[in-house]
Write an enzyme that holds these catalytic residues in place. Structure first.
Site: not given
Ligand code: AHR
Length: 551
Positions: A215, A349
């Site tokens: 991110e 994710e």
């Molecule tokens: O999964 C939780 C968080 O969500 C992670 O650390 C991040 O990459 C995302 O914003």
């Protein structure tokens, strides 16, 4: 997510399942699935069924690492039950150590004798829930008891490939290069290889997958895409290979941010730089389940994991199905920079994200209950990945245990599976199989959103074939109506047998707890084979997996 996107999602979901009739269908069935055996979309990368583990709340400590002296059954400190069940569902790859944590982590803190490892402030220490924990909780102060060597052992025990996310925000490129050296340099070759041997593994770990930041548009540095591209070049130029086919995963967009993707690849193009190891472009998409587009505040707007009504049930799916638009749009743009299609999407994710309050233990930051609703959303998401097998090369559910869309809950000696675990169990047969073109047709589901009638696809799914076995997975989101479904295989096949399993419950809120660990579990479902087709009743609010054997 704004209102325009909601509406786009709604119409796209319908369009994606437009049905083309070729021959007569059963008059009694009210839903039809046409599987085109001769039309392969591509191989479903097993890595699509990956998992994500971060040093966050109860994921590593309590979830995976219990310690060698623990009364909890463990193998070298790693919870035995979790690795046994990960093997059962063939988890192909695990991403670690973050997440946002990755960009504040120094891998050198996590190697060597555990008693000598430093304690550091965890990235999540300022999370309001971490702050509520009293004392020096490991959620706030990272002990580094679980580091690279422990993670490699965890992967080895669970049969998964490691996927390491590097720190691009707060460490220099040299630290990344040295981490690769620690993991991959041949036995006895370098000082780090000797250190690795002293730490338990003379043999190299041969880690292929390396995330270059996480991110980077947000917690990973708040970069502009052009700035990130510059860092990316610094990190990825001349990384030693040691004979391992390295695969770099660039930090891709939040949701469907096309400007980020475009800005990054334009910047690489200007420098005429496209490393052959760049095989993945990450996508993060969480289903926030905000209040029907009334707010874009993802902190205040989040809703409850357990307390939802019929509208909340359907809204989650409407938002989640936007994943298909992201996959299509990002893939389309990637093609402009990578016509050879060397780079695949890595959705590392995804899952629903609710407000705090339903976690099974206060130490489980970002923990939330996992209901039947989340199982359907996960199944729909995996079906999207299967249907777009030529585009999605890897994915990771956020997260494996005690956090967000967890497959497992554990606390001390207690350990259970969630409905999402059962989805991964049902869908494991797709791994490595040929994704087949498939058409679903069914009456749509109608519900009221903001007082307006809204439609959602009435049946969703995917199909794949390996040898003589065809697997069809399907979700019926309708809360009231079962779907009498006819599945037809096109392509001169004779079905010799079929069997099905189903995950469902009369209560849309159904979930497992430590007290009732098997409230939601898989059941067998009857299938009626009739020549080249079969008939099955898909219950309301269900995920089904149908295994068909061909002659
Ligand atoms: O999964 C939780 C968080 O969500 C992670 O650390 C991040 O990459 C995302 O914003």
């Amino acid at each position: 997510m704004d209102r325009r996107r909601f509406l786009q999602t709604s119409s796209l979901a319908g369009a994606a399942f437009a049905f083309t009739a070729r021959t007569a269908w059963s008059a009694t069935a009210d839903a039809h699935v046409e599987v085109l055996l001769d039309e392969s979309v591509g191989i479903i990368a097993p890595e699509i069924y990956g998992q994500f583990t971060e040093h966050l709340g109860g994921v590593i400590y309590d979830g995976i690492w219990v310690g060698e002296d623990s009364p909890v059954p463990n193998v070298h400190g790693i919870r035995k039950q979790i690795v046994d069940l990960m093997k059962q569902i063939h988890v192909p790859v695990v991403r670690w150590p973050g997440g946002c944590f990755a960009d504040s982590y120094d891998w050198r803190d996590g190697i060597g004798p555990r008693k000598d490892r430093p304690t550091r402030t965890n990235f999540w220490a300022d999370d309001p829930d971490a702050a509520r924990l009293k004392g020096n909780a490991v959620q706030a102060y990272e002990t580094n008891a679980f580091g690279t060597d422990e993670f490699m052992r965890f992967c080895h025990l669970s049969g998964a490939e490691p996927y390491l996310a590097s720190n691009l925000r707060s460490l220099p490129a040299m630290a990344f290069s040295r981490w690769v050296e620690y993991c991959n340099s041949p036995a006895g070759s370098t000082t780090l290889a000797k250190q690795r041997a002293a730490n338990g593994s003379a043999a190299p770990y041969d880690v292929k997958y390396w995330g270059v930041g996480n991110e980077s548009w947000g917690c990973g540095g708040n970069f502009e895409p052009e700035e990130y591209a510059e860092e990316f070049r610094r990190f990825t130029t001349w990384v030693p290979h040691y004979g391992v086919p390295l695969s770099f995963i660039g930090s891709g967009p939040n949701d469907n941010n096309l400007e980020w993707t475009n800005g990054f690849f334009e910047a690489l193009r200007r420098k005429n730089y496209m490393p052959r190891e760049l095989h993945g472009w990450s996508v993060h998409y969480y289903t926030w389940n905000l209040s029907m587009g009334e707010t874009t505040d993802w902190v205040a707007g989040k809703r409850d994991a357990l307390d939802f009504d019929e509208t909340g049930w359907y809204e989650l799916f409407l938002q989640g199905l936007y994943m298909e638009e992201i996959v299509r749009a990002q893939w389309g743009l990637l093609g402009e920079f990578d016509p050879g299609r060397n780079i695949k999407l890595v959705v590392d994710e995804y899952g629903p994200w609710y407000k705090p309050g339903t976690q099974l233990d206060p130490t489980h930051l970002l923990g939330q209950q996992v209901t039947l609703r989340d199982a359907l959303l996960t199944a729909m998401t995996l079906d999207i990945f299967n249907r777009h097998a030529e585009k999605v090369g890897m994915a990771a559910c956020a997260q494996l245990v005690n956090c967000l869309n967890a497959l497992f809950f554990s606390h001390e000696d207690k350990f259970i599976t969630t409905p999402v675990f059962h989805v991964f169990d049902m869908y494991a047969a797709h791994q490595g199989a040929q994704s087949l073109r498939v058409n679903f047709s069914s009456p749509q589901v109608h519900y009221q959103r903001k007082g307006k009638p809204t439609a959602l696809a009435g049946l969703l799914g995917s199909a794949s074939m390996r040898g003589k076995t065809v697997t069809v997975t399907a979700t019926n989101p309708n809360l009231k109506d079962a779907r009498l479904t006819e599945i037809v295989l096109r392509g001169s096949a004779r079905i010799t047998s079929a069997e099905a399993s189903v995950l469902t419950d009369a209560d849309m809120h159904a979930h497992n707890t430590f007290e009732q660990p098997n409230a939601v579990q898989l059941k067998k479902q009857a299938v009626d084979v009739q020549g080249d087709r079969l008939i099955i009743t898909l219950p309301p609010a269900s995920v089904s997996s149908i295994t068909i054997q061909l002659a």
